[in-house]
Design a protein around this motif. Structure first.
Motif, PDB file in Angstrom:
ATOM      1  N   CYS A  62     -19.499  -9.755  32.780  1.00  0.00           N
ATOM      2  CA  CYS A  62     -20.479  -9.222  33.728  1.00  0.00           C
ATOM      3  C   CYS A  62     -21.902  -9.341  33.171  1.00  0.00           C
ATOM      4  CB  CYS A  62     -20.144  -7.756  34.006  1.00  0.00           C
ATOM      5  SG  CYS A  62     -21.254  -6.993  35.196  1.00  0.00           S
ATOM      6  N   HIS A 114     -24.272  -7.457  33.739  1.00  0.00           N
ATOM      7  CA  HIS A 114     -24.864  -6.131  33.535  1.00  0.00           C
ATOM      8  C   HIS A 114     -24.699  -5.702  32.081  1.00  0.00           C
ATOM      9  CE1 HIS A 114     -24.759  -1.541  34.089  1.00  0.00           C
ATOM     10  NE2 HIS A 114     -26.007  -1.909  34.315  1.00  0.00           N
ATOM     11  N   ALA A 151     -20.468  -3.234  39.862  1.00  0.00           N
ATOM     12  CA  ALA A 151     -21.313  -4.253  40.480  1.00  0.00           C
ATOM     13  C   ALA A 151     -20.399  -5.202  41.249  1.00  0.00           C
ATOM     14  CB  ALA A 151     -22.096  -5.022  39.424  1.00  0.00           C
ATOM     15  N   PHE A 154     -20.047  -9.073  43.129  1.00  0.00           N
ATOM     16  CA  PHE A 154     -20.591 -10.430  43.181  1.00  0.00           C
ATOM     17  C   PHE A 154     -19.790 -11.279  44.155  1.00  0.00           C
ATOM     18  CE2 PHE A 154     -20.976  -8.655  38.939  1.00  0.00           C
ATOM     19  CZ  PHE A 154     -22.331  -8.805  38.659  1.00  0.00           C
ATOM     20  N   GLU A 178     -23.924 -14.664  43.901  1.00  0.00           N
ATOM     21  CA  GLU A 178     -24.906 -13.691  44.406  1.00  0.00           C
ATOM     22  C   GLU A 178     -24.471 -12.246  44.118  1.00  0.00           C
ATOM     23  OE1 GLU A 178     -26.693 -12.373  48.785  1.00  0.00           O
ATOM     24  OE2 GLU A 178     -25.138 -13.896  48.640  1.00  0.00           O
ATOM     25  N   VAL A 179     -25.447 -11.418  43.761  1.00  0.00           N
ATOM     26  CA  VAL A 179     -25.193  -9.982  43.590  1.00  0.00           C
ATOM     27  C   VAL A 179     -25.164  -9.355  44.982  1.00  0.00           C
ATOM     28  CG1 VAL A 179     -26.062  -7.790  42.673  1.00  0.00           C
ATOM     29  CG2 VAL A 179     -26.398  -9.914  41.376  1.00  0.00           C
ATOM     30  N   TRP A 230     -25.371  -3.963  42.945  1.00  0.00           N
ATOM     31  CA  TRP A 230     -25.556  -3.875  41.492  1.00  0.00           C
ATOM     32  C   TRP A 230     -24.840  -2.641  40.956  1.00  0.00           C
ATOM     33  CZ3 TRP A 230     -25.788  -7.182  38.050  1.00  0.00           C
ATOM     34  CH2 TRP A 230     -26.369  -7.003  36.796  1.00  0.00           C
ATOM     35  N   GLU A 286     -30.938  -6.535  38.154  1.00  0.00           N
ATOM     36  CA  GLU A 286     -29.969  -7.426  38.808  1.00  0.00           C
ATOM     37  C   GLU A 286     -30.013  -8.844  38.254  1.00  0.00           C
ATOM     38  OE1 GLU A 286     -29.801  -5.679  43.308  1.00  0.00           O
ATOM     39  OE2 GLU A 286     -29.759  -7.848  43.032  1.00  0.00           O
ATOM     40  N   CYS A 317     -27.643 -12.550  38.765  1.00  0.00           N
ATOM     41  CA  CYS A 317     -26.520 -13.218  39.421  1.00  0.00           C
ATOM     42  C   CYS A 317     -25.458 -13.630  38.395  1.00  0.00           C
ATOM     43  CB  CYS A 317     -26.998 -14.476  40.145  1.00  0.00           C
ATOM     44  SG  CYS A 317     -28.035 -14.120  41.551  1.00  0.00           S
TER      45      CYS A 317
END
Ligand code: FES
Length: 116
Positions: free
Chosen positions: A43, A45, A68, A70, A76-77, A80, A96, A98
């Motif tokens: 991820c 994040h 989150a 996707f 694309e996010v 989040w 954020e 991608c």
């Protein structure tokens, strides 16, 4: 283009996913109803392993850590990090990003990924 064979077609039945490694890069390969897709394995994040993420609506991957979401087909996010409550404070530092996706090519019975 740097095409690498990562699996045979029969190793990744529809609805499944497979963690593969190309050099030092780990990639998640998905076989969705609409075809094969490859994404980064962690991820963007806080680097949760996405292999155990929940698949929603056939093409949305939800991170197992902070949820989150996707779009696997584009990276694309869609949502989040949002769990647990309060994670939004951390998001000020981890904005954020991608999911990296990679083109997948079927060559005979070989699944090949372009890692460029
Ligand atoms: S590690 Fe994936 S949302 Fe936080």
């Amino acid at each position: 283009m740097a095409l690498e064979t990562v699996a045979r077609l029969d190793e990744v039945p529809i609805g499944s996913r497979k963690l593969v490694k190309i050099g030092n890069t780990k990639i998640l390969l998905f076989h969705l109803e609409t075809g094969f897709y490859a994404t980064q394995a962690y991820c963007p994040h806080l680097l949760a392993p996405l292999k155990s993420g929940k698949l929603l609506e056939g093409h949305i991957l939800q991170c197992p850590f902070h949820r989150a979401q996707f779009d696997i087909t584009t990276g694309e996010v869609l949502r989040w990090a949002n769990f647990p409550p309060g994670i939004q404070a951390l998001n000020l530092l981890r904005s954020e990003k991608c999911l990296t996706t990679y083109p997948v090519i079927i060559d005979g019975d070989a699944i090949r990924v372009d890692i460029r």
